[in-house]
Design an enzyme around this catalytic site. Sequence first.
Site, mmCIF file in Angstrom:
data_model
loop_
_atom_site.group_PDB
_atom_site.id
_atom_site.type_symbol
_atom_site.label_atom_id
_atom_site.label_comp_id
_atom_site.label_asym_id
_atom_site.label_seq_id
_atom_site.Cartn_x
_atom_site.Cartn_y
_atom_site.Cartn_z
ATOM 1 N N LYS A 149 -10.391 5.764 -19.021
ATOM 2 C CA LYS A 149 -10.841 6.234 -20.158
ATOM 3 C C LYS A 149 -9.523 6.108 -21.243
ATOM 4 O O LYS A 149 -9.005 5.066 -21.554
ATOM 5 C CB LYS A 149 -11.353 7.410 -20.171
ATOM 6 C CG LYS A 149 -12.158 7.747 -18.961
ATOM 7 C CD LYS A 149 -13.491 6.737 -18.862
ATOM 8 C CE LYS A 149 -14.187 6.921 -17.726
ATOM 9 N NZ LYS A 149 -14.600 7.986 -17.073
ATOM 10 N N ASP A 198 -9.428 18.408 -15.019
ATOM 11 C CA ASP A 198 -9.731 17.217 -15.339
ATOM 12 C C ASP A 198 -9.485 16.926 -16.945
ATOM 13 O O ASP A 198 -10.049 17.318 -17.853
ATOM 14 C CB ASP A 198 -11.276 16.811 -14.960
ATOM 15 C CG ASP A 198 -11.539 15.387 -14.998
ATOM 16 O OD1 ASP A 198 -10.802 14.755 -16.304
ATOM 17 O OD2 ASP A 198 -12.404 14.911 -14.495
ATOM 18 N N TYR A 258 -18.342 15.906 -15.097
ATOM 19 C CA TYR A 258 -18.524 14.534 -14.797
ATOM 20 C C TYR A 258 -19.618 14.376 -13.521
ATOM 21 O O TYR A 258 -19.451 15.044 -12.598
ATOM 22 C CB TYR A 258 -17.218 13.570 -14.478
ATOM 23 C CG TYR A 258 -17.401 12.418 -14.484
ATOM 24 C CD1 TYR A 258 -17.946 11.448 -15.484
ATOM 25 C CD2 TYR A 258 -17.415 11.607 -13.063
ATOM 26 C CE1 TYR A 258 -18.028 9.790 -15.217
ATOM 27 C CE2 TYR A 258 -17.308 10.414 -13.052
ATOM 28 C CZ TYR A 258 -17.947 9.362 -13.943
ATOM 29 O OH TYR A 258 -18.106 8.197 -13.751
ATOM 30 N N ARG A 269 0.866 -1.195 -0.164
ATOM 31 C CA ARG A 269 -0.035 -0.121 0.052
ATOM 32 C C ARG A 269 1.007 1.321 0.177
ATOM 33 O O ARG A 269 0.431 2.329 -0.647
ATOM 34 C CB ARG A 269 -0.766 -0.060 1.138
ATOM 35 C CG ARG A 269 -1.687 1.477 1.369
ATOM 36 C CD ARG A 269 -3.110 1.080 2.241
ATOM 37 N NE ARG A 269 -2.775 0.168 3.218
ATOM 38 C CZ ARG A 269 -1.944 0.562 4.500
ATOM 39 N NH1 ARG A 269 -1.647 1.860 4.739
ATOM 40 N NH2 ARG A 269 -2.157 -0.472 5.433
#
Length: 388
Positions: free
Chosen positions: A204, A179, A106, A53
């Site tokens: 994407k 973004d 979005y 992590r």
Amino acid sequence: MTTDAARRFASLAVHAGQDPDESTGAVIPPVHFSTTFAQDGIGGLRRGYEYGRSGNPTRTALQMQLAAIEGGAHAFSFASGLAAEDALLRAVLSPGDEVLLGNDVYGGTYRLLSRVLGPWGVRLRLVDMSDEQAVRAAVAERAPRLLWVETPSNPLLRITDIATLARIGHDAGALVVVDNTFATPALQQPLGVGADVVVHSTTKYLGGHSDVVGGALVLSETHRDGALAEEIGFLQFAVGAVSGPLDAWLTTRGIKTLAVRMERHSRNAAAVAAFLAGHDRVARVYYPGLAEHPGHEIAARQMSGFGGIVSVALESAEAARRLAESTRLFQLAESLGGVESLVNYPDAMTHASVRGTEAAVPVEIVRLSVGIEDEGDLLEDLDRALRV
Ligand SMILES: *Cc1c(COP(=O)(O)O)cnc(C)c1O
């Protein structure tokens, strides 16, 4: 060094973070699945790796690649675009702080701010970011802590001049976030024109093959020594929404072909936009590459291509739904940016969470994510579906 800053985009995308494996010479560095790393004596970490992590070499490679292709000083990869957004917002905002958000961002970004961070005291105002006077007025009324823009926006492909927005934001002491999911750094580099942070849903175009969910944050050179990178790195570790090794590797592999994919996406989308603009069943086409698009001039200056997303308005909601359900090559599905073409009806799909709010999408709109298939096949599919 493969991260040689003098190299240009397409070379950086292939080589940054991808030095051959030291022990074997493997040109493709191995995927490191190990969750833990042997220590040479207590606290004797090799290259800082301790636990999966807190750090993983495959994730490090992706983060180096992301920083290089966006021209940033630091990059952080996450399990999803929204996990990346959450880490950034928590790193920057305190209760009472306000975010000035583009009014067609979005839907999930709006939902995260209004429904998750809202109850923790974060305030939200929406503005049309492509309207410079409206942004100036909103900032003058009350200085926000953070300005958040998507350009081109989703799904109406509105265009914002990033350099101007960055000046307005910085004059008010706000952090300016872009973004860059739709344009990708292959076509637009916000940090180079003044933005502080770039956000990605790597799900994407960066991943590009619709086979891996992920997100990223990249910080500008202005934040090279700043506290922001430290805070985000801490949240990545302490909250733990990290990318897994295979996800990180798939994303790295996708990014290597980003430059050629975006060229083809842009070329096919331009053909689709021109075809639809001349179609008798189409009321309006939204594509920044069209000369009549209100943001065309800014886009032509700010982007090196117009991207692969085209939205259309039909005569009615019924006609829009019929188009979305009648294509064959364009598959009816959420998401965008993969090699395959997709069709989406925002009002009931991607943007259902903003229905009835100020961020709602008109019901006549259909959004196309134009893939890299044969142009003639794409046009034939749309023409047939429009005549159903
Ligand atoms: C998909 C998307 C997101 C959210 O990313 P996830 O990977 O789905 O969490 C954020 N911004 C834009 C523009 C997107 O298209």
